[in-house]
Design a protein around this motif. Structure first.
Motif, short mmCIF file in Angstrom:
data_model
loop_
_atom_site.label_atom_id
_atom_site.label_comp_id
_atom_site.label_asym_id
_atom_site.label_seq_id
_atom_site.Cartn_x
_atom_site.Cartn_y
_atom_site.Cartn_z
N SER A 118 0.86 -1.03 -0.22
CA SER A 118 0.02 -0.02 0.16
C SER A 118 0.77 1.29 -0.05
CB SER A 118 -0.91 -0.05 1.28
OG SER A 118 -1.66 1.19 1.09
N ALA A 119 1.79 1.30 0.86
CA ALA A 119 2.84 2.56 0.86
C ALA A 119 3.44 2.63 -0.59
CB ALA A 119 3.85 2.12 1.98
N ARG A 120 3.74 1.72 -1.22
CA ARG A 120 4.61 1.64 -2.35
C ARG A 120 3.47 2.32 -3.56
NH1 ARG A 120 8.18 -3.90 -2.35
NH2 ARG A 120 9.66 -3.28 -0.98
N ASP A 121 2.38 1.74 -3.38
CA ASP A 121 1.25 2.09 -4.28
C ASP A 121 0.97 3.82 -4.19
OD1 ASP A 121 0.95 -0.35 -5.34
OD2 ASP A 121 -0.90 -0.89 -3.93
N VAL A 156 5.64 5.89 -1.61
CA VAL A 156 6.67 5.51 -0.53
C VAL A 156 7.35 4.43 -1.00
CG1 VAL A 156 7.12 5.41 1.69
CG2 VAL A 156 5.25 6.94 0.72
N ALA A 157 8.72 4.65 -0.98
CA ALA A 157 9.74 3.68 -1.38
C ALA A 157 9.81 2.66 0.03
CB ALA A 157 11.09 4.05 -1.89
N ALA A 158 8.86 2.11 0.32
CA ALA A 158 8.83 1.49 1.64
C ALA A 158 9.53 -0.11 1.33
CB ALA A 158 7.63 1.15 2.22
N GLU A 159 10.31 -0.37 2.45
CA GLU A 159 10.80 -1.87 2.46
C GLU A 159 10.16 -2.80 3.09
OE1 GLU A 159 13.20 -2.72 0.21
OE2 GLU A 159 13.20 -0.84 -0.25
#
Length: 259
Positions: free
Chosen positions: A76-79, A82-85
């Motif tokens: 969801s963050a990447r969508d 946000v470049a979350a890992e």
């Protein structure tokens, strides 16, 4: 932390869940720009990533790192850009240039978070900031009633829910972080949240406290569990004449600056 998360359900009460984040970040004294501005700012347990941009706006010159243990939250963050890992906080160590760590409503899921906080403080450079917020409402009727239903014979061997010892009181965090080598600002706030609609407290905890229950039960079992719990919650949190349900929610905050 292996609990399955539904980002959309979690964000159903976005205003209420976001306010403590803003209150926490506001107490971090790191300058936004110029001398002393952070090099790296970390959103440790970023959830769906909707608040990570707040950190980038506050510290525009910093490298902003975001991670979460939930694949659904990371997706969801990447969508949202946000470049979350995908990283569990228990496995993460601050890089040497980390000057700010923000952990909002995450560490109560980690039984060993006291040791983790000590490790983080000792890994951070002098002058770095660590800001943490955890729910402190485990003795509220919403959580007590959930544990009472879960303790019934048909459920008790299916799940293990967290009790009051999940988090420390403010003095406990103040002692912990001071002993680790930081100057601290610790406080608690009880937000009186205005909820509306049918079974609003049930809907609220469905996005957080009930996640371990949902993971432990199949669809029919979970429906039976929440149907029983809903009746208890209606009694504990009756609506006002205008349909408002007032839901007190205690949270504990700690902002520490490494000596």
């Amino acid at each position: 932390m292996t609990t399955t998360w539904d980002p959309a359900l979690y964000r159903a009460f976005d205003d209420h869940r976001s306010r403590p984040f803003h209150d926490l970040v506001a107490r971090i004294g790191a300058p936004s720009t110029g001398a002393g501005a952070p090099r790296r700012v970390v959103d440790a347990g970023c959830g769906p990533g909707h608040l990570t941009p707040v950190l980038a706006q506050r510290w525009p010159g910093a490298t902003v790192e975001a991670f979460d243990a939930s694949p659904d939250m990371v997706a969801s963050a990447r969508d949202s850009g946000v470049a979350a890992e995908l990283v569990d906080v228990v496995d993460w160590t601050p890089p040497p240039d980390t000057d700010v760590i923000v952990s909002n409503a995450v560490l109560h899921w980690v039984p060993t978070h006291a040791e983790l906080l000590t490790r983080w403080v000792r890994a951070l450079p002098s002058g770095a900031w660590l800001a943490v917020q955890v729910p402190g409402n485990f003795e509220a009727p919403s959580h007590v009633l959930t544990r009472e239903v879960a303790a019934q014979p048909r459920w008790h061997d299916r799940m293990s829910l967290r009790g009051a010892v999940t988090v420390q009181d403010p003095a406990g965090y103040a002692d912990l972080l001071t002993a680790a080598g930081a100057d601290v600002d610790v406080w608690e706030t009880t937000y009186l949240q205005r909820l509306t609609g049918d079974d609003p407290v049930l809907r609220w905890i469905s996005g957080s406290a009930l996640r371990p229950v949902r993971d432990a039960l199949n669809d029919d079992e979970y429906a039976a569990f929440v149907d029983e719990l809903a009746g208890h919650l209606r009694t504990a949190y009756p609506p006002s004449a205008d349909g408002t349900t007032w839901f007190p929610f205690r949270r504990i905050f700690a902002v520490a600056r490494v000596r």
